[in-house]
Design a protein around this motif. Sequence first.
Motif, PDB file in Angstrom:
ATOM      1  N   PHE A   1       0.812  -1.218   0.000  1.00  0.00           N
ATOM      2  CA  PHE A   1       0.000   0.000   0.000  1.00  0.00           C
ATOM      3  C   PHE A   1       0.848   1.273   0.000  1.00  0.00           C
ATOM      4  CE2 PHE A   1      -2.939  -3.163   1.711  1.00  0.00           C
ATOM      5  CZ  PHE A   1      -4.101  -2.854   1.039  1.00  0.00           C
ATOM      6  N   SER A   2       2.124   1.142   0.265  1.00  0.00           N
ATOM      7  CA  SER A   2       2.966   2.334   0.369  1.00  0.00           C
ATOM      8  C   SER A   2       3.045   3.055  -0.983  1.00  0.00           C
ATOM      9  CB  SER A   2       4.369   1.960   0.841  1.00  0.00           C
ATOM     10  OG  SER A   2       4.988   1.063  -0.065  1.00  0.00           O
ATOM     11  N   GLY A   3       3.073   4.369  -0.927  1.00  0.00           N
ATOM     12  CA  GLY A   3       3.185   5.170  -2.138  1.00  0.00           C
ATOM     13  C   GLY A   3       1.860   5.656  -2.687  1.00  0.00           C
ATOM     14  N   TYR A   4       0.750   5.134  -2.171  1.00  0.00           N
ATOM     15  CA  TYR A   4      -0.567   5.562  -2.633  1.00  0.00           C
ATOM     16  C   TYR A   4      -1.087   6.697  -1.749  1.00  0.00           C
ATOM     17  CZ  TYR A   4      -0.714   1.416  -5.583  1.00  0.00           C
ATOM     18  OH  TYR A   4      -0.431   0.462  -6.536  1.00  0.00           O
ATOM     19  N   ASP A   5      -1.791   7.626  -2.372  1.00  0.00           N
ATOM     20  CA  ASP A   5      -2.373   8.751  -1.626  1.00  0.00           C
ATOM     21  C   ASP A   5      -3.731   8.397  -1.039  1.00  0.00           C
ATOM     22  OD1 ASP A   5      -0.350  10.837  -2.130  1.00  0.00           O
ATOM     23  OD2 ASP A   5      -0.920  10.556  -4.215  1.00  0.00           O
ATOM     24  N   PHE A   6      -4.463   7.514  -1.705  1.00  0.00           N
ATOM     25  CA  PHE A   6      -5.732   7.015  -1.169  1.00  0.00           C
ATOM     26  C   PHE A   6      -6.085   5.713  -1.866  1.00  0.00           C
ATOM     27  CE2 PHE A   6      -6.944   9.519  -4.816  1.00  0.00           C
ATOM     28  CZ  PHE A   6      -8.102   8.954  -5.333  1.00  0.00           C
ATOM     29  N   VAL A   7      -7.027   4.989  -1.272  1.00  0.00           N
ATOM     30  CA  VAL A   7      -7.452   3.689  -1.793  1.00  0.00           C
ATOM     31  C   VAL A   7      -8.960   3.693  -1.953  1.00  0.00           C
ATOM     32  CG1 VAL A   7      -7.664   1.223  -1.253  1.00  0.00           C
ATOM     33  CG2 VAL A   7      -5.498   2.403  -0.849  1.00  0.00           C
ATOM     34  N   VAL A   8      -9.441   3.183  -3.068  1.00  0.00           N
ATOM     35  CA  VAL A   8     -10.873   3.007  -3.312  1.00  0.00           C
ATOM     36  C   VAL A   8     -11.190   1.522  -3.203  1.00  0.00           C
ATOM     37  CG1 VAL A   8     -12.734   3.187  -5.011  1.00  0.00           C
ATOM     38  CG2 VAL A   8     -11.042   5.023  -4.827  1.00  0.00           C
TER      39      VAL A   8
ATOM     40  N   PHE B   1     -10.053  -5.383   4.902  1.00  0.00           N
ATOM     41  CA  PHE B   1      -8.783  -5.785   4.296  1.00  0.00           C
ATOM     42  C   PHE B   1      -7.931  -4.565   3.961  1.00  0.00           C
ATOM     43  CE2 PHE B   1      -6.617  -6.343   0.162  1.00  0.00           C
ATOM     44  CZ  PHE B   1      -5.615  -7.208   0.558  1.00  0.00           C
ATOM     45  N   ALA B   2      -8.546  -3.572   3.339  1.00  0.00           N
ATOM     46  CA  ALA B   2      -7.806  -2.372   2.937  1.00  0.00           C
ATOM     47  C   ALA B   2      -7.337  -1.573   4.150  1.00  0.00           C
ATOM     48  CB  ALA B   2      -8.677  -1.506   2.033  1.00  0.00           C
ATOM     49  N   CYS B   3      -8.189  -1.409   5.139  1.00  0.00           N
ATOM     50  CA  CYS B   3      -7.842  -0.579   6.291  1.00  0.00           C
ATOM     51  C   CYS B   3      -6.700  -1.168   7.104  1.00  0.00           C
ATOM     52  CB  CYS B   3      -9.064  -0.373   7.180  1.00  0.00           C
ATOM     53  SG  CYS B   3     -10.233   0.857   6.546  1.00  0.00           S
ATOM     54  N   ARG B   4      -6.604  -2.479   7.183  1.00  0.00           N
ATOM     55  CA  ARG B   4      -5.493  -3.086   7.929  1.00  0.00           C
ATOM     56  C   ARG B   4      -4.152  -2.718   7.300  1.00  0.00           C
ATOM     57  NH1 ARG B   4      -8.743  -7.729   7.926  1.00  0.00           N
ATOM     58  NH2 ARG B   4      -7.362  -8.720   6.414  1.00  0.00           N
ATOM     59  N   GLY B   5      -4.135  -2.590   5.976  1.00  0.00           N
ATOM     60  CA  GLY B   5      -2.901  -2.213   5.306  1.00  0.00           C
ATOM     61  C   GLY B   5      -2.680  -0.721   5.235  1.00  0.00           C
ATOM     62  N   CYS B   6      -3.763   0.045   5.179  1.00  0.00           N
ATOM     63  CA  CYS B   6      -3.659   1.497   4.995  1.00  0.00           C
ATOM     64  C   CYS B   6      -3.473   2.258   6.297  1.00  0.00           C
ATOM     65  CB  CYS B   6      -4.912   2.019   4.284  1.00  0.00           C
ATOM     66  SG  CYS B   6      -5.051   1.509   2.549  1.00  0.00           S
ATOM     67  N   ALA B   7      -4.090   1.798   7.373  1.00  0.00           N
ATOM     68  CA  ALA B   7      -4.071   2.551   8.632  1.00  0.00           C
ATOM     69  C   ALA B   7      -2.658   2.852   9.139  1.00  0.00           C
ATOM     70  CB  ALA B   7      -4.885   1.810   9.695  1.00  0.00           C
TER      71      ALA B   7
END
Length: 284
Positions: free
Chosen positions: A52-59, A69-75
């Motif tokens: 997830f590193s390098g992204y400004d946001f995730v959809v 799933f996404a929040c565990r990696g993004c938080a």
Amino acid sequence: MKKCLIIANSFKENAGLLGNEISVFLKKENIENSLFLYDGKEVRSKILDIDFSGYDFVVTLGGDGTVLFACRGCAPLGIPVFPINLGEFGFIAAVPKDNWKKELELFLREKCYISSRSLVQCEVLRNGKTVFRCCGMNDCVISSCPSSHLVNLNVAYNHALLGPFKTNGIIVSTPTGSTAYSAAAGGPIVEPELSALVLTPVSSFSLSARPLVFGEKGEIVITLMSSRSDASLTCDGQIDFELKEGDVLILKIPEFRARLICSTQEKFFSALQSKLNWSGGPRA
């Protein structure tokens, strides 16, 4: 905003098509993006290799499970998640699929609300050494295997013994997860932006066992005592770890928080009314 990751749950009908549509929209906004097809079944059977590193946001395109799933990696990276609901329940996937463009435009122009949510972190010690660590957006569940059997658990909070529990399991949930398994087991529903942990026994062999809500600065320590049944730890219903007698689990709120785009308090209480059939009137 320069770079976006789109996570489309391949189990959901038309998720891929909508993902391509969003990709075209983002390119017109001069936002680089890539599409990741996520299979909700795979996350239980293998570690999904996604950086997830390098992204400004995730959809996310799916239901609440895709958001978890996404929040565990993004938080831990402070990356906000834009959760489009293609599922059924949608407590945390708060953006309707028919309204994604309007709400995404508001976000890109910094005119929308971003909700901050606490997580639950769990560390498993075996013979004094860390053998497993996970972080959940919804909950961490210690349960017997099979689920109808009892396990003996000693539970303490900040070194204060809460007593032994003979139970099918214990749920330690976040406020976000308080509407999930914890609520089904009789736990309280907590306003999602509070920083707290909810401990909910599952089918305890005691009528005095009741759910408890703890503040953000403490630690819950659960020790698996002698038991005739196997036991396991499950994080967000997606990550499993087999426990052994004598294992010590330390659960607390981590310093980082998940960020959910367009997930307002109004949407949360509206979901409670519509999805839990709250009427609030004489016909309640």
